[in-house]
Design an enzyme around this catalytic site. Structure first.
Site, PDB file in Angstrom:
ATOM      1  N   SER A 251     -10.500  16.189  34.807  1.00 47.45           N
ATOM      2  CA  SER A 251      -9.605  15.042  34.650  1.00 47.45           C
ATOM      3  C   SER A 251      -8.148  15.468  34.805  1.00 47.45           C
ATOM      4  O   SER A 251      -7.774  16.578  34.439  1.00 47.45           O
ATOM      5  CB  SER A 251      -9.791  14.408  33.274  1.00 47.45           C
ATOM      6  N   ARG A 252      -7.351  14.565  35.338  1.00 49.82           N
ATOM      7  CA  ARG A 252      -5.915  14.837  35.431  1.00 49.82           C
ATOM      8  C   ARG A 252      -5.242  14.171  34.230  1.00 49.82           C
ATOM      9  O   ARG A 252      -5.010  12.959  34.204  1.00 49.82           O
ATOM     10  CB  ARG A 252      -5.339  14.297  36.737  1.00 49.82           C
TER      11      ARG A 252
ATOM     12  N   ASN B 173      -6.059  -3.014  36.011  1.00 49.07           N
ATOM     13  CA  ASN B 173      -6.947  -1.971  36.502  1.00 49.07           C
ATOM     14  C   ASN B 173      -8.062  -2.634  37.294  1.00 49.07           C
ATOM     15  O   ASN B 173      -8.692  -3.572  36.809  1.00 49.07           O
ATOM     16  CB  ASN B 173      -7.538  -1.186  35.313  1.00 49.07           C
ATOM     17  N   TYR B 174      -8.296  -2.151  38.519  1.00 50.86           N
ATOM     18  CA  TYR B 174      -9.409  -2.645  39.333  1.00 50.86           C
ATOM     19  C   TYR B 174     -10.118  -1.445  39.945  1.00 50.86           C
ATOM     20  O   TYR B 174      -9.470  -0.563  40.505  1.00 50.86           O
ATOM     21  CB  TYR B 174      -8.915  -3.628  40.399  1.00 50.86           C
TER      22      TYR B 174
ATOM     23  N   SER C  64      -4.783   1.650  38.695  1.00 50.46           N
ATOM     24  CA  SER C  64      -4.488   1.358  37.296  1.00 50.46           C
ATOM     25  C   SER C  64      -2.986   1.433  37.070  1.00 50.46           C
ATOM     26  O   SER C  64      -2.323   2.332  37.588  1.00 50.46           O
ATOM     27  CB  SER C  64      -5.207   2.353  36.387  1.00 50.46           C
TER      28      SER C  64
ATOM     29  N   HIS D  18      -0.514  -4.545  31.983  1.00 53.32           N
ATOM     30  CA  HIS D  18      -1.517  -3.559  32.372  1.00 53.32           C
ATOM     31  C   HIS D  18      -2.493  -4.217  33.331  1.00 53.32           C
ATOM     32  O   HIS D  18      -2.855  -5.380  33.154  1.00 53.32           O
ATOM     33  CB  HIS D  18      -2.275  -3.048  31.146  1.00 53.32           C
TER      34      HIS D  18
END
Length: 448
Positions: A407-408, A255-256, A239, A253
């Site tokens: 989550s980070r 994301n895949y 991402s 942007h």
């Protein structure tokens, strides 16, 4: 930049037919020097032609037309209009639900590439050593989870190195681990010459699916059969969000991602999702045509309807409802792709990931030396405020990531710009370039 991996002491020489950044900053795509091609004018990019159109109804009931939102019932495949039902998105740790549950892929047009090269050799070009142990990757080299991890790491490295060439700075490489399983690599270039904030993240996480994620997936039609209340999963993706300093260079942007769930009987459910979209602060017709044409070329390799449908899906998804405007001028967006088979969907995702550099870098190079006024900079800050609003209020991946244990947060909020601005009751003056952009954001147009 070249990263030496401690476990890669020896490697066999192999030429990978993949989008692989080589040493000394040169990026090749199937033997073509992309950096030289990125300097060509837009006229050098060949025009696209339409392929014969075949669309299909999926074998399911109560589905929705992806492009039109019409309910239909179908008892089997037949020629008609390409359909999509709902979607559940997992982007790294951020699991979100999209407008549709399932996108049915149509019949294959091109054969996927199977020879992806030697893993040890390919790892040399990454920004960091792989998240999964390289020996495990070698042992499982034919599994989709391995092939997807290699693809997202290559996409990250290719894009970072292309941005470094135009900017002159270097990405900070931040490797992190998730105690529940897996980890990621965050690459960030901040307050540099060309880019105010550029982030390219990769995550590969696994464990047991959080109950909230399972509930959302089931609410969208996923049938998930847990064993003792547990659903082992694996999720991975790349991402990126790029916020340039110059208001004449658009924000981009992409994301895949890939998601896999193991059910109680040992069978696996899997799906892919992703997309690439552009957010300009000032409308440039040539830029928009180039960006969308490059994405269309990637889609047309697999089916002539993909670009049209995924472009409409993108316009719907990146909509700021409380402002009645889109975040940008769109691109493509798709989710939950799981047919006709894994090999063909992966080939499509690979084509999309490889289109990221050629669709964006020529635009950056074109505007990198453009002059701009304080007023234009202020307009950029206002539009960034809209970007923040969408990401925090509507983006399902961001919202779910913030609520998911483990989550980070720094990587999730990487998408936010370094600076932004909000003014009370601001509206651009009619007839200005700012007003021209707003017309397109409120009424999306077809660029090609």
């Amino acid at each position: 930049m070249s990263v030496t991996l401690t476990r890669l002491q020896t490697a066999t020489k192999s030429t990978a037919r993949v989008f692989t950044p080589l040493c000394k900053g040169t990026i090749h795509h199937q033997g073509v020097d992309l950096h030289s091609s990125l300097r060509r004018p837009y006229s050098s990019f060949r025009k696209l032609t339409s392929l014969p159109l075949t669309k299909w109804f999926p074998r399911s009931v109560s589905t929705r037309l992806m492009s039109y939102g019409i309910n239909v019932t179908s008892g089997g495949y037949r020629k008609g209009v390409f359909l999509v039902t709902g979607a559940a998105t997992v982007a790294g740790l951020a699991v979100g639900v999209c407008h549709f549950q399932r996108a049915e892929m149509a019949s294959r047009i091109v054969l996927p590439e199977k020879d992806e090269g030697d893993i040890l050799e390919r790892c040399k070009s990454f920004m960091c050593s792989p998240i999964t142990d390289v020996h495990v990757l070698q042992e499982r080299k034919d599994e989709m989870s391995t092939r997807m991890e290699m693809l997202i790491l290559e996409t990250q490295a290719a894009f970072c190195k292309a941005l470094e060439q135009v900017d002159g700075g270097s990405f900070k490489v931040d490797r992190w681990q998730r105690k529940e399983g897996g980890g990621g690599i965050s690459c960030v270039l901040q307050d540099s010459k060309v880019f105010e904030k550029a982030g390219v993240n990769v995550s590969v996480v696994y464990g047991n699916l959080p109950e909230e994620a399972a509930k959302q997936m089931r609410s969208r039609g996923k049938v998930l059969k847990a064993k003792d209340g547990k659903l082992p999963f694996c999720a991975m993706g790349v991402s990126s969000v790029i916020h340039p300093k110059n208001p004449h260079i658009p924000t981009v942007h992409f994301n895949y991602r890939y998601f896999e769930i193991e059910e109680a009987d040992g069978t696996k459910q899997w799906w892919f999702g992703g997309g690439t979209d552009l957010t300009p602060m000032y409308l440039n017709q040539e830029d928009a045509v180039h960006f969308h044409s490059t994405l269309k070329e990637a889609c047309d390799k697999h089916h002539p309807q993909y670009y049209s449908d995924f472009k409409k899906w993108c316009d719907r998804y990146f909509f700021i409802n409380h402002r009645n405007e889109r975040r940008g001028i769109g691109g493509i967006f798709f989710d939950d792709l799981d047919s006709p088979n894994q090999e063909e969907v992966f080939a499509f995702v690979k084509s999309c990931a490889r289109s990221v550099v050629p669709c964006y870098l020529p635009i950056v190079r074109k505007h990198v030396n453009d002059s701009f006024s304080p007023e234009e900079k202020a307009w950029q800050q206002l539009r960034r405020g809209r970007y923040v609003e969408f990401n925090l209020v509507y983006d399902r991946g961001t919202k779910f990531g913030l609520a998911t244990p483990g989550s980070r947060i720094e990587s999730i909020l990487m998408s936010l710009p370094l600076t932004a601005r909000w003014e009370y009751m601001h509206e651009p003056v009619k007839g200005t370039k700012e007003a021209e952009l707003m017309e397109v954001l409120r009424q999306p147009k077809d660029w090609i």
